[in-house]
Write a protein that holds these residues in place. Structure first.
Motif, PDB file in Angstrom:
ATOM      1  N   VAL A 189       1.858   2.123  -3.484  1.00 57.39           N
ATOM      2  CA  VAL A 189       0.719   2.626  -4.257  1.00 57.39           C
ATOM      3  C   VAL A 189       0.454   4.101  -3.895  1.00 57.39           C
ATOM      4  CG1 VAL A 189      -1.775   2.405  -4.613  1.00 57.39           C
ATOM      5  CG2 VAL A 189      -0.332   0.357  -4.572  1.00 57.39           C
ATOM      6  N   LEU A 190       0.460   4.400  -2.601  1.00 56.01           N
ATOM      7  CA  LEU A 190       0.212   5.788  -2.188  1.00 56.01           C
ATOM      8  C   LEU A 190       1.337   6.702  -2.655  1.00 56.01           C
ATOM      9  CD1 LEU A 190      -1.400   5.496   1.369  1.00 56.01           C
ATOM     10  CD2 LEU A 190      -2.434   5.316  -0.898  1.00 56.01           C
ATOM     11  N   HIS A 246      -7.293   5.449  -4.318  1.00 56.67           N
ATOM     12  CA  HIS A 246      -6.957   4.026  -4.194  1.00 56.67           C
ATOM     13  C   HIS A 246      -8.164   3.172  -4.564  1.00 56.67           C
ATOM     14  CE1 HIS A 246      -7.040   0.212  -1.993  1.00 56.67           C
ATOM     15  NE2 HIS A 246      -5.741   0.166  -2.209  1.00 56.67           N
ATOM     16  N   THR A 298       0.844  -1.202   0.000  1.00 53.79           N
ATOM     17  CA  THR A 298       0.000   0.000   0.000  1.00 53.79           C
ATOM     18  C   THR A 298       0.877   1.250   0.000  1.00 53.79           C
ATOM     19  OG1 THR A 298      -1.674  -1.200   1.210  1.00 53.79           O
ATOM     20  CG2 THR A 298      -1.825   1.192   1.268  1.00 53.79           C
TER      21      THR A 298
END
Lengths: 168, 195
Positions: free
Chosen positions: A6-7, A25, A3
């Protein structure tokens, strides 16, 4: 899946706050489990601690305080590396589906037929969603559909092998 | 509309069943019923007429008439049903437009891509306003995206004209377009799943 990466990827476009990152997201990774707010903020704090992101601005316009985060240079380097890393093919293949068949052997055929129906029902839902979906949702539905299809083809092969074995 | 894919690992049994349902082959046992009326015992001439008026067919490779243009292929079932040439050609042109292949109207079928050929075949199957369209691996010769476009075109058009679709396929992703599945294995019905 990470995660944090991705952020970081979303922050590479421009500085964003936590709420915006959560929305982004859930939209762009359609089909993934929606991200909890708690997880967004915990991840942002970890990125900040590791020097990969930093607080760009704290806004307060009557409402609650909103912190705008930005990616740092080392954050960009880390993101670049992650984007280009080949995911290792899993050395072990395990799934609850396969485990049941390994335990039950030929007695698994009734279960496999029911599992097959459940998978196909989900494939029908995804196919219907695709007809009216945004591009991100279509891409996510394709990914899910092809994985379900792989399971279904394995189920069909397993049933055929069981039948062959019992005829031998 | 209901669509039912018939499936079998060795496609033969499902194809035979499709031919029985479409009135092409008479079953040795069992009954074929359309709207409460038994059709497998009809006299040949009557069965032929019923087929022409009620059924459309889409095959894996289109099976279009190579000597004719796309629009003439689509008009053909109308001509068989004794509509005038003008009326048939107008209806055919409208169906080609609905399936977004108007550009191909004057081309012979050999000049068309696989996806275009299947769209023309879908238009030909639907031009007479049939009750049922039988589709035998309609996307079998196409790649994933091409197959997806043909399936959407077929089902959208069938839904709009309230035509039922009976599909034969071994592809789970094609089967997932249907409302209901009848799975065959070794020539017998394995599972029928209702929505």
């Amino acid at each position: 899946m990470s995660t944090a990466h991705v952020l970081l990827g979303f922050l590479a476009e421009r500085p964003k706050h936590g709420y915006e990152l959560k929305k982004e997201h859930d939209h762009r990774l359609a089909g993934a489990k929606p991200l909890a707010y708690g997880q967004v903020y915990a991840t942002l704090q970890r990125l900040e601690r590791d020097g990969l992101a930093e607080v760009a601005e704290t806004q307060q316009e009557g409402g609650p305080e909103r912190t705008l985060y930005a990616i740092t240079d080392s954050g960009r380097a880390e993101l670049e590396q992650w984007l280009n890393t080949v995911e290792p093919s899993a050395p072990y293949v395990a799934s609850p589906l396969f485990a049941r068949v390994a335990v039950a052997g030929k007695a698994a055929d009734g279960y496999l037929l029911r599992q097959r129906e459940a998978h196909l029902a989900r494939m029908r839902e995804l196919t219907a969603e695709k007809a009216s979906g945004a591009p991100a949702q279509v891409l996510a539905a394709d990914y899910a559909l092809q994985h379900l299809d792989a399971d279904l083809r394995w189920i069909e092969t397993a049933l055929a092998r069981m039948k062959e074995d019992s005829n031998a | 509309m209901r669509s039912s894919p018939l499936r079998d690992r060795a496609a033969r049994a499902s194809q035979l069943l499709l031919h029985c349902l479409a009135g092409v082959v008479r079953p040795k046992s069992g009954e074929v019923v359309l709207d409460g009326r038994r059709i497998d015992t009809l006299a040949e001439a009557e069965l032929t007429r019923l087929r022409r008026e009620n059924f459309g067919v889409v095959f894996q490779f289109g099976e279009l008439v190579p000597e004719l243009t796309a629009v003439e292929n689509v008009a053909l079932p109308m001509l068989f049903n004794r509509h005038g040439r003008q009326e048939a050609m107008t209806a055919a042109a409208q169906w080609l437009a609905r399936l977004e292949v108007s550009d191909c109207a004057e081309q012979r079928t050999g000049e068309l891509s696989g996806g275009q050929r299947q769209r023309v075949a879908v238009a030909r199957a639907l031009v007479t306003g049939p009750r049922v369209v039988f589709a035998d691996e309609p996307t079998g010769a196409l790649d994933t995206l091409g197959g997806e476009q043909v399936m959407s075109a077929l089902l959208d058009a069938a839904r709009a004209s309230r035509t039922a679709v009976v599909l034969v396929t071994h592809d789970n992703r094609v089967a997932a377009y249907a409302d209901r599945e009848i799975a065959l294995r070794d020539g017998a019905v394995l599972a029928g799943v209702h929505r």
